[in-house]
Design a protein around this motif. Structure first.
Motif, PDB file in Angstrom:
ATOM      1  N   LEU A  50       1.069  -1.192  -0.095  1.00  0.00           N
ATOM      2  CA  LEU A  50      -0.070   0.200  -0.170  1.00  0.00           C
ATOM      3  C   LEU A  50       0.767   1.234   0.377  1.00  0.00           C
ATOM      4  N   ASN A  51       1.868   0.974   0.896  1.00  0.00           N
ATOM      5  CA  ASN A  51       3.060   2.799   1.144  1.00  0.00           C
ATOM      6  C   ASN A  51       3.373   2.838  -0.012  1.00  0.00           C
ATOM      7  N   SER A  52       3.908   1.719  -1.232  1.00  0.00           N
ATOM      8  CA  SER A  52       4.454   1.245  -2.394  1.00  0.00           C
ATOM      9  C   SER A  52       3.767   1.963  -3.532  1.00  0.00           C
ATOM     10  N   ARG A  53       2.364   1.687  -3.558  1.00  0.00           N
ATOM     11  CA  ARG A  53       0.985   2.016  -3.952  1.00  0.00           C
ATOM     12  C   ARG A  53       1.441   0.778  -5.834  1.00  0.00           C
ATOM     13  N   ASN A  54       1.750  -0.292  -5.256  1.00  0.00           N
ATOM     14  CA  ASN A  54       1.657  -1.349  -6.066  1.00  0.00           C
ATOM     15  C   ASN A  54       0.539  -2.420  -5.564  1.00  0.00           C
ATOM     16  N   TYR A  55      -0.353  -1.740  -4.589  1.00  0.00           N
ATOM     17  CA  TYR A  55      -1.297  -2.887  -3.901  1.00  0.00           C
ATOM     18  C   TYR A  55      -2.160  -3.769  -5.561  1.00  0.00           C
ATOM     19  N   HIS A  56      -2.243  -4.912  -5.549  1.00  0.00           N
ATOM     20  CA  HIS A  56      -3.193  -5.220  -6.233  1.00  0.00           C
ATOM     21  C   HIS A  56      -4.281  -5.763  -6.103  1.00  0.00           C
ATOM     22  N   ILE A  57      -5.790  -5.615  -6.610  1.00  0.00           N
ATOM     23  CA  ILE A  57      -6.726  -6.206  -6.179  1.00  0.00           C
ATOM     24  C   ILE A  57      -6.276  -7.734  -6.115  1.00  0.00           C
ATOM     25  N   GLY A  58      -7.195  -9.121  -5.264  1.00  0.00           N
ATOM     26  CA  GLY A  58      -7.185  -9.894  -5.919  1.00  0.00           C
ATOM     27  C   GLY A  58      -7.909 -10.934  -6.363  1.00  0.00           C
ATOM     28  N   SER A  59      -7.864 -11.789  -6.608  1.00  0.00           N
ATOM     29  CA  SER A  59      -9.213 -12.729  -7.301  1.00  0.00           C
ATOM     30  C   SER A  59     -10.305 -13.340  -6.863  1.00  0.00           C
ATOM     31  N   SER A  60     -11.504 -13.140  -6.623  1.00  0.00           N
ATOM     32  CA  SER A  60     -12.654 -12.932  -6.013  1.00  0.00           C
ATOM     33  C   SER A  60     -13.182 -13.908  -6.154  1.00  0.00           C
ATOM     34  N   LEU A  61     -14.141 -14.437  -5.115  1.00  0.00           N
ATOM     35  CA  LEU A  61     -15.089 -15.518  -5.235  1.00  0.00           C
ATOM     36  C   LEU A  61     -16.648 -15.467  -5.773  1.00  0.00           C
ATOM     37  N   CYS A  62     -16.694 -16.188  -6.894  1.00  0.00           N
ATOM     38  CA  CYS A  62     -18.143 -16.122  -7.543  1.00  0.00           C
ATOM     39  C   CYS A  62     -18.748 -17.291  -7.633  1.00  0.00           C
ATOM     40  N   PHE A  63     -20.405 -16.426  -6.965  1.00  0.00           N
ATOM     41  CA  PHE A  63     -20.990 -17.887  -6.881  1.00  0.00           C
ATOM     42  C   PHE A  63     -22.692 -17.444  -6.997  1.00  0.00           C
ATOM     43  N   LEU A  64     -23.471 -17.888  -6.783  1.00  0.00           N
ATOM     44  CA  LEU A  64     -24.713 -17.852  -7.556  1.00  0.00           C
ATOM     45  C   LEU A  64     -25.588 -17.804  -6.347  1.00  0.00           C
ATOM     46  N   THR A  65     -27.289 -16.986  -5.003  1.00  0.00           N
ATOM     47  CA  THR A  65     -27.589 -17.247  -4.582  1.00  0.00           C
ATOM     48  C   THR A  65     -29.247 -17.035  -5.553  1.00  0.00           C
ATOM     49  N   SER A  66     -29.897 -18.167  -4.894  1.00  0.00           N
ATOM     50  CA  SER A  66     -31.626 -17.808  -5.247  1.00  0.00           C
ATOM     51  C   SER A  66     -32.159 -18.171  -4.570  1.00  0.00           C
ATOM     52  N   SER A  67     -31.942 -16.989  -3.318  1.00  0.00           N
ATOM     53  CA  SER A  67     -32.907 -16.969  -2.658  1.00  0.00           C
ATOM     54  C   SER A  67     -33.349 -15.268  -2.324  1.00  0.00           C
ATOM     55  N   PRO A  68     -34.025 -14.642  -2.715  1.00  0.00           N
ATOM     56  CA  PRO A  68     -35.399 -14.936  -3.053  1.00  0.00           C
ATOM     57  C   PRO A  68     -35.593 -15.339  -4.459  1.00  0.00           C
ATOM     58  N   LYS A  69     -34.485 -14.868  -5.805  1.00  0.00           N
ATOM     59  CA  LYS A  69     -34.377 -15.240  -6.718  1.00  0.00           C
ATOM     60  C   LYS A  69     -32.509 -15.148  -6.985  1.00  0.00           C
ATOM     61  N   LEU A  70     -32.562 -15.583  -8.044  1.00  0.00           N
ATOM     62  CA  LEU A  70     -30.962 -16.177  -8.601  1.00  0.00           C
ATOM     63  C   LEU A  70     -30.095 -14.919  -9.215  1.00  0.00           C
ATOM     64  N   ARG A  71     -28.665 -14.609  -7.691  1.00  0.00           N
ATOM     65  CA  ARG A  71     -28.143 -13.439  -8.108  1.00  0.00           C
ATOM     66  C   ARG A  71     -26.710 -13.465  -8.003  1.00  0.00           C
ATOM     67  N   GLU A  72     -25.944 -12.894  -8.798  1.00  0.00           N
ATOM     68  CA  GLU A  72     -24.326 -13.686  -8.693  1.00  0.00           C
ATOM     69  C   GLU A  72     -24.017 -12.378  -7.765  1.00  0.00           C
ATOM     70  N   ILE A  73     -22.906 -12.729  -6.449  1.00  0.00           N
ATOM     71  CA  ILE A  73     -21.948 -13.096  -6.088  1.00  0.00           C
ATOM     72  C   ILE A  73     -21.128 -12.536  -5.997  1.00  0.00           C
ATOM     73  N   PHE A  74     -20.143 -11.625  -5.757  1.00  0.00           N
ATOM     74  CA  PHE A  74     -18.414 -11.314  -5.956  1.00  0.00           C
ATOM     75  C   PHE A  74     -17.993 -11.510  -4.289  1.00  0.00           C
ATOM     76  N   ALA A  75     -17.994 -12.306  -4.444  1.00  0.00           N
ATOM     77  CA  ALA A  75     -16.962 -12.170  -2.255  1.00  0.00           C
ATOM     78  C   ALA A  75     -15.246 -11.413  -2.582  1.00  0.00           C
ATOM     79  N   ALA A  76     -14.871 -10.833  -2.345  1.00  0.00           N
ATOM     80  CA  ALA A  76     -13.565 -10.630  -2.062  1.00  0.00           C
ATOM     81  C   ALA A  76     -12.586 -10.933  -1.743  1.00  0.00           C
ATOM     82  N   ASP A  77     -11.262 -11.171  -1.667  1.00  0.00           N
ATOM     83  CA  ASP A  77     -10.263 -11.724  -1.245  1.00  0.00           C
ATOM     84  C   ASP A  77     -10.076 -11.532  -0.378  1.00  0.00           C
ATOM     85  N   PHE A  78      -9.988 -11.873   0.950  1.00  0.00           N
ATOM     86  CA  PHE A  78     -10.072 -11.880   2.614  1.00  0.00           C
ATOM     87  C   PHE A  78      -8.571 -10.351   2.722  1.00  0.00           C
TER      88      PHE A  78
END
Length: 383
Positions: A50-78
């Motif tokens: 962060l201090n060197s401004r070399n921060y890169h966002i990592g891989s997200s976990l993508c999955f679908l939920t179906s309650s109440p409707k089908l939705r797309e979720i992207f959960a960020a890396d920890f």
């Protein structure tokens, strides 16, 4: 002569505080446990990039939920969730002073149940006879990143906040990140094809859309809508107004005034935020009840929404069918998953007049029945 050390948002203390915010109620998750195995090394490494401004966002976990409707979720890396908390910790207090009182999503001491109580309070007002309930079409997928970042940059640059450069660096990184470029998919990826084109980040223009599932998206949604909230309160002079994400309600004595306000709201949203309203708005007398956030709200009691009950019954039936098929020899994780569903449903019911409903569903309420289950005769028979 002593030189004063330049402070930065990206110091270890702030990053550790962000980590502590992040692990509240999340410590048992796999990603959190993996991160904790080398906690100090990971936090120092994050501090350095962060201090060197070399921060890169990592891989997200993508999955679908179906309650109440089908939705797309992207959960960020920890690691990235820690950064989200770092940013929000730095700006939350500033924006809380800008937000109006009656916005209830993603704010401390707010939430769905406070919103329901507030709606009921408004419905009891002598000057309130009607309500206008509106919903924004494809809200998170239609947030314009350029409009959002311009709002954030303008707010922060005019503030007296410390670390403005660092704040804007993170805000730009997070807002303009394209989650579809680096992700892992969990589940049946073929189901992505079932999503309408306007309901998936894979199909919308790249200057639009925030991923559902990130704390930063929830927070920035309130930033995006803040000028609109103030437009409702200050320019349209609406005294009784509630918003929860993209679902909002205006209360008034006049049905005609609410109809006029709807047109002005449509124009403002389109011209200033590039948003449109869904067609299925509701303009009703308060005696008809307000279907809001999973409840049917009336002046003096609250019921659980029928669709919530239907969803629970469907999940329960699927679980019992599998239980019988496997002759009770079920995987522990499946049992635990259903108990979590039941617990969530029970918790939802306890904020309504639900004694008869819980009894019908054979769910024992070990809490104070008087507190949660007043006016039980008003609850419909769900058999």
């Amino acid at each position: 002569m002593k030189h004063k050390t330049k402070t930065t948002l990206f110091n270890f203390e702030n990053i550790y505080k962000a980590y502590q915010s992040c692990i509240k109620n999340k410590r048992a998750t796999y990603n959190a446990l993996v991160y904790e195995q080398n906690l100090l090394e990971n936090l120092w490494a994050l501090c350095e990039v962060l201090n060197s401004r070399n921060y890169h966002i990592g891989s997200s976990l993508c999955f679908l939920t179906s309650s109440p409707k089908l939705r797309e979720i992207f959960a960020a890396d920890f690691k990235d969730r820690v950064v989200h908390h770092l940013l929000i910790n730095a700006i939350e207090g500033f924006y809380e002073k800008k937000f109006i009182y009656d916005v209830y999503n993603n704010r401390k001491k707010k939430g769905t149940h406070k919103a329901i109580q507030r709606a009921q309070y408004f419905m009891r007002k002598e000057s309130v006879n009607y309500y206008l309930q509106l919903d924004i079409k494809g809200f998170f997928y239609n947030i314009d990143k350029n409009i959002l970042y311009k709002k954030v940059a303008n707010d922060i640059s005019k503030s007296d906040l410390e670390f403005q450069d660092e704040i804007l660096y993170l805000a730009h990184k997070i807002i303009y990140h394209d989650s579809t470029k680096n992700y892992r998919f969990r589940g049946n990826i073929e189901k992505l094809k079932q999503l309408p084109e306007h309901k998936t980040l894979f199909k919308i223009p790249k200057h639009k859309g925030l991923p559902i599932g990130n704390l930063s998206s929830q927070f920035f949604a309130n930033v995006y809508m803040n000028d609109f909230d103030n437009f409702i309160k200050r320019e349209l002079k609406v005294k009784y107004y509630i918003r929860y994400v993209d679902d909002f309600v205006l209360f008034d004595t006049s049905k005609e005034r609410l109809q006029t306000l709807k047109h002005k709201i449509e124009v403002y949203l389109y011209e200033n935020l590039s948003l449109t309203l869904r067609d299925d708005f509701k303009l009703k007398n308060i005696n008809q009840g307000l279907d809001f956030l999973g409840y049917v709200v009336r002046e003096h009691y609250t019921l659980v929404r029928k669709r919530v009950i239907k969803n629970y019954k469907f999940k329960k039936a699927k679980y019992l069918e599998r239980y019988e098929k496997e002759e009770g020899k079920m995987d522990f994780e499946l049992i635990k998953a259903f108990l979590a569903v039941q617990s969530s449903f029970t918790g939802h019911c306890k904020h309504a007049n639900s004694y008869k409903l819980l009894k019908t569903q054979k769910i024992k309420d070990d809490q104070n029945e008087e507190k949660y289950c007043k006016n039980i005769t008003t609850v419909w028979n769900t058999k």
